[in-house]
Design a protein around this motif. Structure first.
Motif, PDB file in Angstrom:
ATOM      1  N   ARG A 164       0.770  -1.151   0.040  1.00  0.00           N
ATOM      2  CA  ARG A 164      -0.139  -0.134  -0.094  1.00  0.00           C
ATOM      3  C   ARG A 164       0.857   1.224  -0.076  1.00  0.00           C
ATOM      4  NH1 ARG A 164      -4.645  -1.885   4.186  1.00  0.00           N
ATOM      5  NH2 ARG A 164      -5.932  -3.147   2.599  1.00  0.00           N
ATOM      6  N   ALA A 165       1.827   1.065   0.886  1.00  0.00           N
ATOM      7  CA  ALA A 165       2.885   2.389   0.949  1.00  0.00           C
ATOM      8  C   ALA A 165       3.430   2.977  -0.251  1.00  0.00           C
ATOM      9  CB  ALA A 165       3.811   2.126   1.958  1.00  0.00           C
ATOM     10  N   SER A 166       3.746   1.606  -1.106  1.00  0.00           N
ATOM     11  CA  SER A 166       4.460   1.976  -2.426  1.00  0.00           C
ATOM     12  C   SER A 166       3.706   2.087  -3.594  1.00  0.00           C
ATOM     13  CB  SER A 166       5.485   0.485  -2.640  1.00  0.00           C
ATOM     14  OG  SER A 166       4.866  -0.617  -2.751  1.00  0.00           O
ATOM     15  N   GLY A 167       2.391   1.860  -3.597  1.00  0.00           N
ATOM     16  CA  GLY A 167       1.343   2.057  -4.432  1.00  0.00           C
ATOM     17  C   GLY A 167       1.173   0.980  -5.216  1.00  0.00           C
ATOM     18  N   LEU A 168       1.832  -0.223  -4.838  1.00  0.00           N
ATOM     19  CA  LEU A 168       1.728  -1.541  -5.495  1.00  0.00           C
ATOM     20  C   LEU A 168       0.391  -2.402  -4.840  1.00  0.00           C
ATOM     21  CD1 LEU A 168       5.378  -2.609  -5.500  1.00  0.00           C
ATOM     22  CD2 LEU A 168       4.044  -1.858  -7.356  1.00  0.00           C
ATOM     23  N   GLY A 169      -0.187  -3.237  -5.656  1.00  0.00           N
ATOM     24  CA  GLY A 169      -1.071  -3.980  -5.203  1.00  0.00           C
ATOM     25  C   GLY A 169      -2.614  -3.243  -4.983  1.00  0.00           C
ATOM     26  N   PRO A 170      -3.544  -4.099  -4.401  1.00  0.00           N
ATOM     27  CA  PRO A 170      -4.716  -3.176  -4.154  1.00  0.00           C
ATOM     28  C   PRO A 170      -4.899  -2.299  -3.146  1.00  0.00           C
ATOM     29  CG  PRO A 170      -5.013  -5.680  -3.360  1.00  0.00           C
ATOM     30  CD  PRO A 170      -3.464  -5.308  -4.155  1.00  0.00           C
ATOM     31  N   ASP A 171      -5.561  -1.442  -3.364  1.00  0.00           N
ATOM     32  CA  ASP A 171      -5.883  -0.373  -2.227  1.00  0.00           C
ATOM     33  C   ASP A 171      -6.513  -0.906  -1.143  1.00  0.00           C
ATOM     34  OD1 ASP A 171      -4.598   1.817  -3.735  1.00  0.00           O
ATOM     35  OD2 ASP A 171      -6.328   2.488  -4.707  1.00  0.00           O
ATOM     36  N   ARG A 172      -7.510  -1.541  -1.327  1.00  0.00           N
ATOM     37  CA  ARG A 172      -8.302  -2.134   0.052  1.00  0.00           C
ATOM     38  C   ARG A 172      -8.549  -3.406   0.027  1.00  0.00           C
ATOM     39  NH1 ARG A 172     -12.595   1.631  -1.926  1.00  0.00           N
ATOM     40  NH2 ARG A 172     -11.283   3.529  -2.421  1.00  0.00           N
ATOM     41  N   THR A 173      -8.276  -4.124  -0.994  1.00  0.00           N
ATOM     42  CA  THR A 173      -8.451  -5.579  -0.950  1.00  0.00           C
ATOM     43  C   THR A 173      -7.497  -6.438  -0.428  1.00  0.00           C
ATOM     44  OG1 THR A 173     -10.322  -4.851  -2.736  1.00  0.00           O
ATOM     45  CG2 THR A 173     -10.033  -7.128  -2.316  1.00  0.00           C
ATOM     46  N   SER A 174      -7.611  -7.092   0.649  1.00  0.00           N
ATOM     47  CA  SER A 174      -6.414  -7.800   1.194  1.00  0.00           C
ATOM     48  C   SER A 174      -7.074  -8.677   2.181  1.00  0.00           C
ATOM     49  CB  SER A 174      -5.342  -6.835   1.586  1.00  0.00           C
ATOM     50  OG  SER A 174      -4.527  -6.411   0.487  1.00  0.00           O
ATOM     51  N   VAL A 175      -6.849 -10.006   2.000  1.00  0.00           N
ATOM     52  CA  VAL A 175      -7.534 -10.978   2.930  1.00  0.00           C
ATOM     53  C   VAL A 175      -5.911 -11.490   3.665  1.00  0.00           C
ATOM     54  CG1 VAL A 175      -8.502 -13.123   3.243  1.00  0.00           C
ATOM     55  CG2 VAL A 175      -9.408 -11.372   1.627  1.00  0.00           C
ATOM     56  N   LEU A 176      -6.117 -11.622   4.964  1.00  0.00           N
ATOM     57  CA  LEU A 176      -4.823 -12.198   5.736  1.00  0.00           C
ATOM     58  C   LEU A 176      -5.478 -13.543   6.214  1.00  0.00           C
ATOM     59  CD1 LEU A 176      -3.841  -9.035   7.672  1.00  0.00           C
ATOM     60  CD2 LEU A 176      -2.690 -10.181   6.010  1.00  0.00           C
ATOM     61  N   LEU A 177      -4.689 -14.642   6.026  1.00  0.00           N
ATOM     62  CA  LEU A 177      -4.910 -15.746   6.689  1.00  0.00           C
ATOM     63  C   LEU A 177      -3.976 -16.255   7.843  1.00  0.00           C
ATOM     64  CD1 LEU A 177      -5.216 -17.783   3.043  1.00  0.00           C
ATOM     65  CD2 LEU A 177      -6.968 -16.775   4.512  1.00  0.00           C
ATOM     66  N   THR A 178      -4.544 -17.264   8.767  1.00  0.00           N
ATOM     67  CA  THR A 178      -3.798 -17.741   9.650  1.00  0.00           C
ATOM     68  C   THR A 178      -4.316 -19.110  10.202  1.00  0.00           C
ATOM     69  OG1 THR A 178      -2.907 -17.704  11.628  1.00  0.00           O
ATOM     70  CG2 THR A 178      -4.814 -16.692  11.530  1.00  0.00           C
ATOM     71  N   SER A 179      -3.527 -20.232  10.233  1.00  0.00           N
ATOM     72  CA  SER A 179      -3.987 -21.621  10.621  1.00  0.00           C
ATOM     73  C   SER A 179      -3.566 -21.568  11.917  1.00  0.00           C
ATOM     74  CB  SER A 179      -3.363 -22.532   9.668  1.00  0.00           C
ATOM     75  OG  SER A 179      -1.779 -22.543   9.966  1.00  0.00           O
ATOM     76  N   GLY A 180      -3.163 -20.905  12.673  1.00  0.00           N
ATOM     77  CA  GLY A 180      -2.920 -21.267  14.042  1.00  0.00           C
ATOM     78  C   GLY A 180      -2.856 -19.905  14.890  1.00  0.00           C
ATOM     79  N   MET A 181      -2.266 -19.789  15.910  1.00  0.00           N
ATOM     80  CA  MET A 181      -2.036 -18.771  16.831  1.00  0.00           C
ATOM     81  C   MET A 181      -1.244 -17.712  16.014  1.00  0.00           C
ATOM     82  SD  MET A 181      -1.488 -19.787  20.692  1.00  0.00           S
ATOM     83  CE  MET A 181       0.182 -20.706  20.187  1.00  0.00           C
ATOM     84  N   LEU A 182      -1.665 -16.306  16.347  1.00  0.00           N
ATOM     85  CA  LEU A 182      -0.912 -14.951  15.819  1.00  0.00           C
ATOM     86  C   LEU A 182       0.397 -14.989  16.720  1.00  0.00           C
ATOM     87  CD1 LEU A 182      -3.891 -12.430  15.436  1.00  0.00           C
ATOM     88  CD2 LEU A 182      -2.397 -13.822  13.835  1.00  0.00           C
ATOM     89  N   PRO A 183       1.210 -14.456  16.259  1.00  0.00           N
ATOM     90  CA  PRO A 183       2.524 -14.348  16.892  1.00  0.00           C
ATOM     91  C   PRO A 183       2.211 -13.870  18.570  1.00  0.00           C
ATOM     92  CG  PRO A 183       2.760 -13.489  14.792  1.00  0.00           C
ATOM     93  CD  PRO A 183       1.740 -13.917  15.000  1.00  0.00           C
ATOM     94  N   GLU A 184       1.501 -12.579  18.670  1.00  0.00           N
ATOM     95  CA  GLU A 184       1.286 -12.036  19.757  1.00  0.00           C
ATOM     96  C   GLU A 184       0.629 -13.046  20.808  1.00  0.00           C
ATOM     97  OE1 GLU A 184       0.007 -10.739  16.810  1.00  0.00           O
ATOM     98  OE2 GLU A 184       1.627  -9.743  16.512  1.00  0.00           O
ATOM     99  N   GLU A 185      -0.014 -14.037  20.248  1.00  0.00           N
ATOM    100  CA  GLU A 185      -0.714 -14.984  21.216  1.00  0.00           C
ATOM    101  C   GLU A 185       0.267 -16.025  21.592  1.00  0.00           C
ATOM    102  OE1 GLU A 185      -5.469 -14.517  19.594  1.00  0.00           O
ATOM    103  OE2 GLU A 185      -3.948 -16.061  18.671  1.00  0.00           O
ATOM    104  N   ALA A 186       1.126 -16.536  20.855  1.00  0.00           N
ATOM    105  CA  ALA A 186       2.188 -17.613  21.118  1.00  0.00           C
ATOM    106  C   ALA A 186       3.029 -17.361  22.535  1.00  0.00           C
ATOM    107  CB  ALA A 186       3.129 -17.496  20.131  1.00  0.00           C
TER     108      ALA A 186
END
Length: 87
Positions: free
Chosen positions: A65-87
């Motif tokens: 987003r900062a470099s103007g690459l990729g979509p402006d608003r359409t991103s999906v984040l996936l995880t199959s386990g705990m987020l690093p903050e939860e580990a």
């Protein structure tokens, strides 16, 4: 046009196969490869694993987003386990 960024080969292969049934889809195994790909082929949607080697999924999305690459608003984040903050 969809870009899938997933470091786990089995998961990446399965997900990109499913996406390619309906969309023009590409894949990358890490953030650096994803940045190089979006510079050549800007996607309409980015599906990103939260935990990637070298650069987290959220960091990748922010850098695109900062470099103007990729979509402006359409991103999906996936995880199959705990987020690093939860580990």
């Amino acid at each position: 046009r969809v870009l899938l960024v997933e470091d786990e080969p089995l998961a990446r292969g399965l997900m990109v196969k499913i996406l390619r049934d309906r969309y023009e889809a590409r894949d990358a195994a890490d953030g650096e490869a994803a940045l190089a790909d979006v510079a050549r082929h800007p996607p309409d949607l980015v599906v990103v694993d939260v935990t990637l080697p070298g650069m987290s999924g959220p960091e990748l999305v922010n850098r695109m987003r900062a470099s103007g690459l990729g979509p402006d608003r359409t991103s999906v984040l996936l995880t199959s386990g705990m987020l690093p903050e939860e580990a």
